[in-house]
Design a protein around this motif. Structure first.
Motif, PDB file in Angstrom:
ATOM      1  N   UNK A 191       0.800  -1.100   0.036  1.00  0.00           N
ATOM      2  CA  UNK A 191      -0.050  -0.051  -0.080  1.00  0.00           C
ATOM      3  C   UNK A 191       0.991   0.954   0.045  1.00  0.00           C
ATOM      4  N   UNK A 192       0.236   2.351  -0.434  1.00  0.00           N
ATOM      5  CA  UNK A 192       0.932   3.772  -0.306  1.00  0.00           C
ATOM      6  C   UNK A 192       0.260   4.294   0.954  1.00  0.00           C
ATOM      7  N   UNK A 193       0.838   5.204   1.278  1.00  0.00           N
ATOM      8  CA  UNK A 193       0.660   5.824   2.658  1.00  0.00           C
ATOM      9  C   UNK A 193      -1.281   6.504   2.518  1.00  0.00           C
ATOM     10  N   UNK A 194      -1.617   6.877   1.167  1.00  0.00           N
ATOM     11  CA  UNK A 194      -2.898   7.234   1.079  1.00  0.00           C
ATOM     12  C   UNK A 194      -3.750   6.134   0.802  1.00  0.00           C
ATOM     13  N   UNK A 195      -3.635   4.747   1.024  1.00  0.00           N
ATOM     14  CA  UNK A 195      -4.215   3.719   0.961  1.00  0.00           C
ATOM     15  C   UNK A 195      -4.441   2.857  -0.311  1.00  0.00           C
ATOM     16  N   UNK A 196      -3.850   3.537  -1.394  1.00  0.00           N
ATOM     17  CA  UNK A 196      -3.705   2.999  -2.713  1.00  0.00           C
ATOM     18  C   UNK A 196      -3.027   1.638  -2.784  1.00  0.00           C
ATOM     19  N   UNK A 197      -3.500   0.400  -3.386  1.00  0.00           N
ATOM     20  CA  UNK A 197      -3.174  -0.654  -3.385  1.00  0.00           C
ATOM     21  C   UNK A 197      -1.911  -0.443  -4.315  1.00  0.00           C
ATOM     22  N   UNK A 198      -0.522  -0.960  -4.179  1.00  0.00           N
ATOM     23  CA  UNK A 198       0.463  -0.691  -4.775  1.00  0.00           C
ATOM     24  C   UNK A 198       1.056  -2.130  -5.427  1.00  0.00           C
ATOM     25  N   UNK A 199       0.761  -3.161  -5.023  1.00  0.00           N
ATOM     26  CA  UNK A 199       1.157  -4.533  -5.491  1.00  0.00           C
ATOM     27  C   UNK A 199       0.076  -5.677  -5.159  1.00  0.00           C
TER      28      UNK A 199
END
Length: 246
Positions: A191-199
């Protein structure tokens, strides 16, 4: 055992009225070559060509590019949705299913991660800046070979192991869409710090996907990102050996 052949999906570019065709960034080729594979750029060609691609290649890298047509996850385009290529979407969605059916490893990068998610019944955020309350910068303003923001890795995932069991890493970022609802069978890996799924990954199927561009960080000298490509190539070799009875 010979080097595995990795098919790289391509986009379509038009430079002039006399120059147009299929395109894949050179960093994909550089990274796969460094990892010990033979890269092969695949023209956009749905239908029977996809089945032949699945026969010829030992694994597939789904590359970055334009937005995914929202019709494939049962939505209409929002004002923030960008240009999409329906023919490319159809070809790549078919390739995902064909690869999973044949047990061919898949590595999705940026758009490629999103295509895998949609192929497995997931949905996308069509435009992060207009749909998220407090987003970080996901379309970086520094060169693509440089990292720009942090992602947090989930400890129970393959990605965490491959990247040296680090809790956070710095990645580059060149996207405005991302995963919303996760597809069937997929596991969130970062996850990124804003909650976006990154992987994402699906360990038993030899599938992984990242929202950043490890090919450009690899070309820029990142050993950690090169490790992702080496892991993917190793999975392709393992599957190739299994299929050949070696």
């Amino acid at each position: 055992m010979s080097k595995p052949i990795i098919g790289i999906t391509s986009g379509f570019v038009k430079l002039t009225n006399f120059s147009e065709g299929d395109y894949a960034h050179k960093d994909y080729i550089t990274s796969l070559t460094m990892a010990g594979a033979v890269p092969l750029i695949l023209p956009i060609a749905p239908g029977s060509c996809t089945e032949r691609y699945a026969e010829l290649c030992d694994g597939f890298l789904l590359s970055g590019g334009c937005d995914v047509n929202p019709q494939f996850f049962n939505e209409d385009p929002t004002p923030g949705c960008g240009v999409f290529d329906t023919e490319r979407d159809q070809a790549e969605l078919q390739l995902v299913h064909e690869s999973l059916k044949r047990g061919k490893p898949l590595f999705g990068i940026c758009r490629g991660l999103q295509v895998i998610n949609v192929a497995l019944g997931g949905t996308l955020i069509q435009d992060i800046d207009s749909q998220l309350d407090h987003p970080i910068q996901h379309e970086q303003k520094v060169p693509r070979r440089e990292g720009s923001h942090r992602v947090r890795l989930e400890k129970s995932t393959r990605l965490y192991q491959v990247l040296g069991e680090q809790e956070t890493i710095i990645v580059n970022s060149l996207h405005h869409q991302s995963i919303d609802k996760i597809g069937a069978g997929l596991k969130v890996a970062a996850f990124s710090s804003d909650g976006i799924i990154e992987a994402i990954d699906m360990t038993e199927k030899g599938l992984m996907g990242v929202q950043w561009h490890p090919e450009s960080m690899t070309a820029g000298g990142s050993d950690a990102m090169l490790g992702l490509f080496k892991h993917f190539v190793a999975a392709c070799i393992e599957m190739k050996q299994a299929n050949s009875g070696v």
